[in-house]
Every structure is written in structure tokens, then in C-alpha cells.
Design a protein around this motif. Structure first.
Motif, mmCIF file in Angstrom:
data_model
loop_
_atom_site.group_PDB
_atom_site.id
_atom_site.type_symbol
_atom_site.label_atom_id
_atom_site.label_comp_id
_atom_site.label_asym_id
_atom_site.label_seq_id
_atom_site.Cartn_x
_atom_site.Cartn_y
_atom_site.Cartn_z
ATOM 1 N N TYR A 1 -5.752 30.648 14.083
ATOM 2 C CA TYR A 1 -4.995 30.626 15.611
ATOM 3 C C TYR A 1 -3.279 29.643 15.344
ATOM 4 C CZ TYR A 1 -1.356 30.228 19.539
ATOM 5 O OH TYR A 1 -0.633 30.099 20.097
ATOM 6 N N ALA A 2 -3.052 28.315 15.073
ATOM 7 C CA ALA A 2 -2.842 27.595 14.336
ATOM 8 C C ALA A 2 -1.892 28.276 12.276
ATOM 9 C CB ALA A 2 -3.119 26.491 14.293
ATOM 10 N N GLY A 3 -2.938 29.066 12.166
ATOM 11 C CA GLY A 3 -2.390 28.745 10.575
ATOM 12 C C GLY A 3 -1.858 30.607 10.208
ATOM 13 N N ALA A 4 -2.139 31.317 10.996
ATOM 14 C CA ALA A 4 -1.743 33.105 10.129
ATOM 15 C C ALA A 4 -0.422 33.233 11.168
ATOM 16 C CB ALA A 4 -2.575 33.313 10.494
ATOM 17 N N GLN A 5 0.513 32.835 10.980
ATOM 18 C CA GLN A 5 2.062 32.866 11.477
ATOM 19 C C GLN A 5 2.688 33.859 10.748
ATOM 20 O OE1 GLN A 5 2.584 31.904 14.653
ATOM 21 N NE2 GLN A 5 0.652 30.552 13.599
ATOM 22 N N PRO A 6 3.148 34.888 11.697
ATOM 23 C CA PRO A 6 3.688 34.617 13.407
ATOM 24 C C PRO A 6 2.087 35.062 13.791
ATOM 25 C CG PRO A 6 4.448 36.925 12.525
ATOM 26 C CD PRO A 6 4.236 36.076 11.347
ATOM 27 N N ASN B 1 -5.437 17.921 17.057
ATOM 28 C CA ASN B 1 -6.042 16.310 16.084
ATOM 29 C C ASN B 1 -6.441 16.812 14.706
ATOM 30 O OD1 ASN B 1 -6.092 15.082 18.480
ATOM 31 N ND2 ASN B 1 -8.175 15.104 19.183
ATOM 32 N N GLU B 2 -6.292 17.798 14.463
ATOM 33 C CA GLU B 2 -6.044 18.489 12.818
ATOM 34 C C GLU B 2 -4.742 18.565 12.327
ATOM 35 O OE1 GLU B 2 -8.685 21.366 12.144
ATOM 36 O OE2 GLU B 2 -10.017 20.165 13.698
ATOM 37 N N GLY B 3 -3.680 18.142 13.128
ATOM 38 C CA GLY B 3 -2.562 18.279 12.712
ATOM 39 C C GLY B 3 -1.319 19.318 12.259
ATOM 40 N N LEU B 4 -2.349 20.835 13.043
ATOM 41 C CA LEU B 4 -2.071 21.873 12.858
ATOM 42 C C LEU B 4 -0.737 22.410 13.948
ATOM 43 C CD1 LEU B 4 -5.477 22.975 13.073
ATOM 44 C CD2 LEU B 4 -4.585 22.680 11.183
ATOM 45 N N THR B 5 -0.254 21.654 14.154
ATOM 46 C CA THR B 5 1.187 21.278 15.379
ATOM 47 C C THR B 5 2.604 22.355 13.944
ATOM 48 O OG1 THR B 5 1.841 19.223 15.119
ATOM 49 C CG2 THR B 5 0.159 20.547 16.759
ATOM 50 N N ASP B 6 3.062 22.554 14.947
ATOM 51 C CA ASP B 6 4.599 22.622 13.990
ATOM 52 C C ASP B 6 5.673 21.938 14.655
ATOM 53 O OD1 ASP B 6 7.010 22.998 13.423
ATOM 54 O OD2 ASP B 6 6.850 25.894 13.662
ATOM 55 N N VAL C 1 -19.951 25.800 18.921
ATOM 56 C CA VAL C 1 -18.880 24.865 18.417
ATOM 57 C C VAL C 1 -17.701 25.223 17.589
ATOM 58 C CG1 VAL C 1 -18.302 22.672 17.905
ATOM 59 C CG2 VAL C 1 -19.540 22.627 19.236
ATOM 60 N N GLU C 2 -18.531 25.581 16.014
ATOM 61 C CA GLU C 2 -17.824 26.283 15.270
ATOM 62 C C GLU C 2 -16.750 27.171 15.853
ATOM 63 O OE1 GLU C 2 -16.987 25.435 11.577
ATOM 64 O OE2 GLU C 2 -17.928 23.959 12.494
ATOM 65 N N THR C 3 -17.252 28.089 16.522
ATOM 66 C CA THR C 3 -16.049 28.963 16.761
ATOM 67 C C THR C 3 -14.867 28.705 17.171
ATOM 68 O OG1 THR C 3 -18.370 30.947 16.843
ATOM 69 C CG2 THR C 3 -15.960 31.351 18.046
ATOM 70 N N ILE C 4 -15.410 28.014 18.177
ATOM 71 C CA ILE C 4 -13.504 27.211 18.701
ATOM 72 C C ILE C 4 -13.116 26.764 17.252
ATOM 73 C CG2 ILE C 4 -13.362 25.602 20.044
ATOM 74 C CD1 ILE C 4 -16.026 25.746 22.320
ATOM 75 N N LEU C 5 -13.638 25.801 16.853
ATOM 76 C CA LEU C 5 -12.797 25.087 15.427
ATOM 77 C C LEU C 5 -12.162 26.741 14.770
ATOM 78 C CD1 LEU C 5 -15.564 22.243 14.646
ATOM 79 C CD2 LEU C 5 -12.921 22.379 15.976
ATOM 80 N N THR C 6 -12.608 27.459 14.567
ATOM 81 C CA THR C 6 -12.011 28.213 13.553
ATOM 82 C C THR C 6 -11.510 29.353 14.159
ATOM 83 O OG1 THR C 6 -14.325 28.947 11.994
ATOM 84 C CG2 THR C 6 -13.186 30.514 12.375
ATOM 85 N N LEU C 7 -11.624 29.445 16.293
ATOM 86 C CA LEU C 7 -10.628 29.953 16.674
ATOM 87 C C LEU C 7 -9.626 29.169 17.062
ATOM 88 C CD1 LEU C 7 -9.437 32.476 18.119
ATOM 89 C CD2 LEU C 7 -10.287 30.411 20.414
ATOM 90 N N ALA C 8 -8.683 27.856 17.302
ATOM 91 C CA ALA C 8 -8.054 27.227 16.441
ATOM 92 C C ALA C 8 -7.577 27.867 15.569
ATOM 93 C CB ALA C 8 -8.033 25.553 17.111
#
Length: 727
Positions: free
Chosen positions: A294-299, A245-250, A284-291
Motif C-alpha cells: 500500500y505504501a510503496g505503490a503510488q498512487p 516503523n519501516e520508514g515507508l512514510t512520505d 502476520v506476513e499478510t499484514i506486513l505485505t499489505l502495509a
């Protein structure tokens, strides 16, 4: 490192290259020093990069096991009541003849399915381990033993999603930018992985641990996220909700290397962070930050432990976790993806050990998780059990239904054979007890479920007493049963090792038995860890060749990988499986069973021990000293409400039974969650019972996985006990 007193005048010294046999992802390469035929030192092999010269606390004192005065060194026949541990010494000829005679009698009177093998991974070697007896019992026509204690549900879910892929090379974790350790206490159960994680952390990676308990690993991580037991799937689904939903997909990776994305988008909409917070207890904020991180720091990489499957929705949890790397394109670089079981990379010739073609079609299947019910008649088997053969396992401690197990093993009409190194709780109920070798006394070749090295175990010393390897035991039994007319049953250890792998497979190129014997180990013929990104361009081992958000394998229904059931595909569970990942809440929780939770308001989780491997080593004094007596960790809030203090004797109980334990008031566990590590024997327990009394016998959603962590209890102070003292 273990050292014995040196002989006063050693005349001959040699070093032997070996391999740790334990059911552990590290599969360490060992170096054994032998003087005058006696092993005097066991150490890690410094030349093997993953072992790097170190052994864990479980195996560092391995000589204490080999030379322990309580070793079973001769065949024995029971002379006292079952469970008394009273035996007399007999010859091997008499022992094998009696086993053959009794098996034949049971087969003639009740049918071959009245005999059942009970085994697991007391040793992990390919020729002496999980499948060593499969061909014998398949030829005999015995009941098929389904062995799903560990990772069976995870394997089903993983294969449904990304296929039988090795995933991330653990040595490549040094390149990971975000490491998510989920339901794994690496410092206690996967110690040799930690240096790679620590190096990544030193280079700037964030390390996050998701676990109900602040474990040794969690204390060393960048962040610990406590989670209510059994709600892991809710967090994983909420992470996908945020990422999508936040457009963090590849988007490129999703478009080219996945199937079912549109359906997944629709599915995750119900799993909001706000909903997941209520389920998991995570803000909630912990869940948002984790997602987002995880998505933003690759690999990024997810390391999942075996505990993640041990609740009602464990399979779908693993499905969700296996979907995450493809969503964010984590597979593109070395150190990105998911690390489950690298064993998928090893071209082990499992069929050469199972020989499923010997199975009688339709043979009944009994899961060892239900063995207590099978032995007491509750399963209402078509052919009730009248004989057991136990090897590589101690079911009276590791399986649930302990009281029923004792009742069943005590039956006068049940003939039980146990092959063992020590007088375990199970061995005490044997009619015939047979001496088994340790790893220093046998030859074997090892795959690994935690790294990418083949390891060879050269025997270091002659077998003590009359102990024999499992391979020799089944050769003798096969001859006594008249199976030696088939060369399958006369193969030498050398021949078995020659069949252990598909040596022509690309992964084995450049590796031979001779080179392994000489060097002790070899990395599979795969790209170096700095380059290994197996799914950079897709190529998943699924029918579509892609990560399957919508699983095509789900159409076949629930299944157990045949490796865990002697190669049999008969009587698979077969229940319908939703092809999309989803959340299944724990069965024993206030939200799903408020009446049960009112009586038993505390979760019990039973993680692996620091000093034991399941029940192995629990009888060795140095390991007992490290692990301490069986102890229940209780959060201070829960302890205060019950008048419990550290050192007090408490009773943990539910409708299935009760266990007496020492209490430790400890804020490392969440309120409402109690913790007791597995492995202690009944003979070392306060009240001659262990955690097996408390666990349910219902399976998880996939792969007939156990539900050890889906357990509610209450805890009460034992008022007539002296605090800190075992009675």
C-alpha cells in the motif's frame, strides 16, 4: 432493461431523461421511453460517462415497480386491526383533514414532541428525499428524528480527520496503482465503479479486498484478505505501525500537510502486526505485505464501504483509514487518497430544506435506531410518542428491535401515517395510508454520494391513480395545519429545485437548471479526473488545513452531522473523544464478552443485497427470484458441528430474538462467521421475523452509527421443517 408489450398502434413516442432515485452511490442517469403516455422502457443513459448506458439488476426492471398491480394508488383509512393490512379508500381531502385533526389533537393533549417523523432515503432526490419533511416538522415542534442508519459515524470520523472533502474522483481510479477495497462489495452495491477498477487492474494495479466474506468483488480482485468482523481498526492501526516503523512514510508530505505525527508515532507502537494478527485472524506476513505494498505503490487508494462503521469501534476505524493516505503521500496524484462520499463536493443548499431556524430550542431528539424502545416506553422520553409519520422508509424491516417495534406500532393510542408505494410491513400498521409517486412520476434533482455528476429527473408519465410526490404531500399538510402563511411551505417543485444548490458556487459554474433538464446530467466544474488531485498540496477542510492525526474537532466531543437530524445541534451525544485514532474491539466477541460468546459463538453480518436496496424491491417478483429466499451462509466447519446442510431450515437466535432462515453451507465465509443479506420483508420470511430481531441497539463510538455487524448468534437446525421449503 425492462420492456412492456408494445401497443399495437403507437401514436406518440418520446424519450425522457431521468435519474435513478435509489440510495446507491451510482446515481445513474436514465432514459425512459414513453408511448401514448405509458412508460415502455427504462435504460441507462449512454451519454453519461459513469452510467455508460447500463443499469444494475435493482433498477433494470424499474417498470415492474411503477406498474406493479400492488401499487398503492389512493388514500386509505385502516378498518381492521393494526397490522392486518385492512383498509378502505377515502379521498385526499378526508385523509389530509384527518391527519391535521389528529396531529392537532396530539399536540394539544401531549405536546408537539409527541409527534415524530420517521424517514430515510427511500428516494435520494434533493427535493423529495432525506430532508423533504424537515421544515414541516421543525415548524410543528415535533420530536427531531435522528437518522444514522448509514455513514453517520463514518462522516463524523472522516470530517474529524480530513474535513468535508470529496476525496478521490472515482473515475480517477484508472490511475491507481494499488486499490484497497475495504468493507465494500462493489459488484453488488457500486457496480459502475468496477469498470474503473478493472481498467486499473488491466494496467497493472493490484486490487485487494478486505472483507469477512469472499464476495463477488473479492472473487474478481487480485487478493482477498478475510478479517474477523469488527476488527478492521486493528488492521488499520497495524498498517500504520509498519509504515511508520519501516520508514515507508512520505516525510515531506507528513511534515507539510499533517498535524500530530509525533503523537501518532507513539500511539501506533502498541499495535504490532503480531497483536493485530491475533485480533483479526490475518497472518502476520499478510499484514506486513499489505502495509508495504500500500505504501510503496503510488498512487494508492482506499475505497471504504458503509459496513466499516457498523461495529463498536467503527468511527475510530474510519479515522485510522483516513489517516493512511497522508502518511504515504497518496494524495499527491490523481487516483490517490481515500474514497468515502464524493457528495461533499456538491454545494447542496441543505438549509433550504431543513430550515433549522424553525426548530424550537431544546426539542427532544430520538434516534430511529431506538424507535422500538421509544414506542414501548423504554427510553422514558420526557414527552412520550403518540403519533408517527413514516415516509421514505420501512422501519419495521430496517431498524432493530423488531418485536418491540411491532408492540409499539400496535398501540391503540398511537396514530400512524404512512406514505408509501406498496403495502410494506410498516404500512400494514398505518391508520392513514397515502399513495406516493415513483421516480417516473415526479420531478427531482440529484447529487451523488458515489461520483461527481449532478443528474436531473424529468417526470416521464403522469402520476398513477392519486399518487403525489413527497413535496406535494407536505404542501397539502402544511396548508391543513395553517403553515401556508409562510412561503417556505408553499414553494413549488420548480422553486425548490431553484434552491437545491448554491448555483453561484465554483463547482456549479456553467451548470443551470435548464441545461440539466435538456442534457440530463453535468459533471461538477472540477478538474478532469486525469488531473484531479484535490490535496496534492494539502488544503484539507479542517481547522488546520491539514490531515489531523490529532483531531482538533475531538475537543467538542462526539457529534452527529446535523444533516442527519433535521439541522438540530441540540442534545448531541457529546461523549469525550480521544483525538488520536485507536482500536476499539467489537462488544460482542469472545475477547470482550466470553460469557456471551460461549452462548452465542457465531458472528452474524448482514450486508446489502444484490437485488434489493435495503427493503426496496423485496416485494417485486423478479427481484425475489434473483435474490432468493432469506438465506444464512454458514461455513462448512460450523455447519458440520451443528448437523446443518444446504437447504435446511435453521433458527438463528440470541437473547434478543430468533429468525428462521434457509441454510447454505458455503466456504466463502470465514469459520465462525455467518452471513444473511438484508431486505427481506416479514411477510416473505419463514417465521414472520427478519434479521432486525437479532441486531443490538447500542451505538458505535462516533456519530451514533449502528452496530449491525457487532452481533453474536447461535444457529440450530429446525428439526420439524422440510428442507428447502418455506413454511
Amino acid at each position: 432493461m425492462t420492456q412492456l408489450i408494445e401497443p399495437t398502434a403507437p401514436t406518440r413516442e418520446l424519450t425522457v431523461l431521468g435519474a435513478c432515485p435509489q440510495d446507491c452511490p451510482d446515481t445513474c442517469a436514465m432514459v425512459v421511453t414513453v408511448r401514448d403516455g405509458v412508460a415502455v422502457e427504462v435504460a441507462g443513459n449512454k451519454d453519461q460517462p459513469y452510467t455508460n448506458g447500463g443499469l444494475c439488476v435493482k433498477v433494470d426492471n424499474y417498470l415492474d415497480r411503477v406498474y406493479h398491480p400492488d401499487r398503492i394508488l389512493h388514500p386509505m383509512r385502516r378498518v381492521g386491526p393494526k397490522g392486518s393490512g385492512e383498509f378502505e379508500r377515502i379521498s385526499w381531502d378526508d385523509a389530509i383533514a384527518e391527519v391535521a385533526r389528529r396531529f392537532t389533537a396530539v399536540k394539544e393533549e401531549h405536546g408537539a414532541e409527541a409527534i415524530m417523523p420517521v424517514s430515510y432515503l427511500g428516494t435520494q432526490g434533493i427535493i423529495n428525499g432525506l430532508n423533504v419533511g424537515d421544515a414541516f416538522f421543525n415548524r410543528l415542534g415535533a420530536t427531531v428524528s435522528e437518522r444514522t442508519y448509514c455513514d453517520a459515524g463514518s462522516c463524523t470520523a472522516y470530517a474529524m480527520t480530513i474535513g468535508d472533502t470529496a476525496g478521490v474522483d472515482p473515475e480517477a481510479l484508472v490511475h491507481s496503482r494499488f486499490i484497497l477495497i475495504w468493507a465494500a462489495n462493489v459488484m453488488s452495491t457500486n457496480l459502475h465503479l468496477w469498470p474503473y477498477i478493472a481498467e486499473a487492474k488491466r494496467r497493472g494495479a493490484k486490487v485487494v479486498v478486505v472483507d469477512p466474506v469472499r464476495t463477488k468483488t473479492a472473487r474478481l480482485a487480485s487478493q482477498h484478505i478475510p478479517i474477523r468482523p469488527g476488527t478492521d481498526g486493528a488492521l488499520a492501526m497495524a498498517m500504520m505501525h509498519v509504515i511508520i516503523n519501516e520508514g515507508l512514510t512520505d516525510d515531506d508530505y507528513v511534515a507539510n500537510h499533517t498535524v500530530g505525527y509525533d503523537e501518532l508515532v507513539e500511539r501506533v507502537q502498541q499495535y504490532t502486526p503480531e497483536w493485530a494478527s491475533q485480533e483479526t485472524g490475518i497472518p502476520v506476513e499478510t499484514i506486513l505485505t499489505l502495509a508495504r505494498e500500500y505504501a510503496g505503490a503510488q498512487p494508492s487508494v482506499i475505497r471504504i464501504g458503509v459496513a466499516v462503521e457498523r461495529h463498536a469501534g467503527g468511527g475510530q476505524t474510519v479515522r485510522a483509514l483516513s489517516c493512511l493516505p497522508a502518511l504515504v503521500g497518496a494524495w499527491r496524484k490523481p487516483g490517490g487518497g481515500i474514497l468515502q462520499l464524493p457528495l461533499w463536493a456538491f454545494p447542496v443548499n441543505w438549509g433550504a430544506f431543513m430550515h433549522p431556524e424553525l426548530l424550537t430550542p431544546g426539542t427532544q431528539v430520538v434516534n430511529q435506531y431506538l424507535l422500538g424502545q421509544a414506542l414501548t416506553g423504554e427510553l422514558e422520553l420526557t414527552t412520550p410518542l403518540h403519533a408517527l409519520m413514516v415516509y421514505n422508509s420501512n422501519p419495521l424491516v430496517v431498524a432493530p428491535d423488531q418485536a418491540k417495534m411491532i408492540e409499539g406500532l400496535s398501540r391503540d393510542d398511537l396514530f400512524t401515517v404512512v406514505s408509501e408505494q406498496f403495502m410494506t410491513d410498516t404500512a400494514r400498521y398505518a391508520d392513514i395510508l397515502l399513495p406516493a409517486t415513483t421516480q417516473l412520476e415526479q420531478e427531482d434533482i440529484m447529487f451523488s454520494w458515489g461520483h461527481l455528476y449532478v443528474t436531473y429527473n424529468n417526470p416521464s408519465i403522469e402520476p398513477r391513480g392519486e399518487a403525489v410526490p413527497n413535496t406535494e404531500l407536505f404542501r397539502r399538510l402544511s396548508a391543513a395545519m395553517g403553515f401556508d402563511d409562510d412561503p417556505i411551505f408553499t414553494r413549488t417543485d420548480e422553486q425548490l429545485i431553484a434552491e437545491a444548490f448554491d448555483w453561484s458556487a465554483p463547482a456549479m459554474q456553467g451548470i443551470t437548471v435548464e441545461s440539466l433538464k435538456e442534457k440530463g446530467f453535468s459533471r461538477l466544474n472540477l478538474p478532469p479526473s486525469d488531473e484531479y488531485a484535490p490535496h496534492r498540496d494539502g488544503g484539507f477542510h479542517t481547522p488546520s488545513g491539514k490531515t489531523e492525526f490529532v483531531s482538533s474537532a475531538a475537543a467538542g466531543g462526539n457529534f452527529v452531522v446535523p444533516l442527519f437530524r433535521q439541522g438540530s445541534n441540540d442534545h448531541q451525544p457529546g461523549q469525550p473523544v480521544d483525538p488520536l485514532p485507536h482500536y476499539i474491539p467489537p462488544r460482542e466477541a469472545a475477547a470482550t464478552d466470553p460469557g456471551l460468546a460461549a452462548r452465542y459463538p457465531l458472528n452474524l453480518i448482514s450486508p446489502k443485497s444484490h437485488a434489493f436496496i435495503n427493503s426496496s424491491f423485496a416485494n417485486i417478483e423478479i427481484h425475489q427470484k434473483v435474490q432468493k429466499p432469506a438465506t444464512l451462509l454458514v461455513n462448512p466447519e460450523d455447519a458440520a458441528a451443528r448437523g446443518i446442510t444446504t437447504g435446511a431450515v435453521v433458527r438463528a437466535y440470541n437473547d434478543r430474538g430468533s429468525v428462521e432462515l434457509l441454510a447454505k453451507v458455503d466456504a466463502s465465509t470465514m469459520p465462525g462467521v455467518t452471513v444473511c443479506h438484508v431486505g427481506h420483508w416479514r411477510s416473505d420470511a419463514l417465521g414472520l421475523s427478519t434479521l432486525s430481531q437479532l441486531n443490538p441497539t447500542r451505538f458505535a463510538d462516533l456519530g451514533n452509527a449502528p452496530t449491525f455487524s457487532d452481533t453474536l448468534i447461535e444457529v440450530a437446525l429446525v428439526v420439524d421443517a422440510t428442507p428447502g421449503e418455506a413454511r
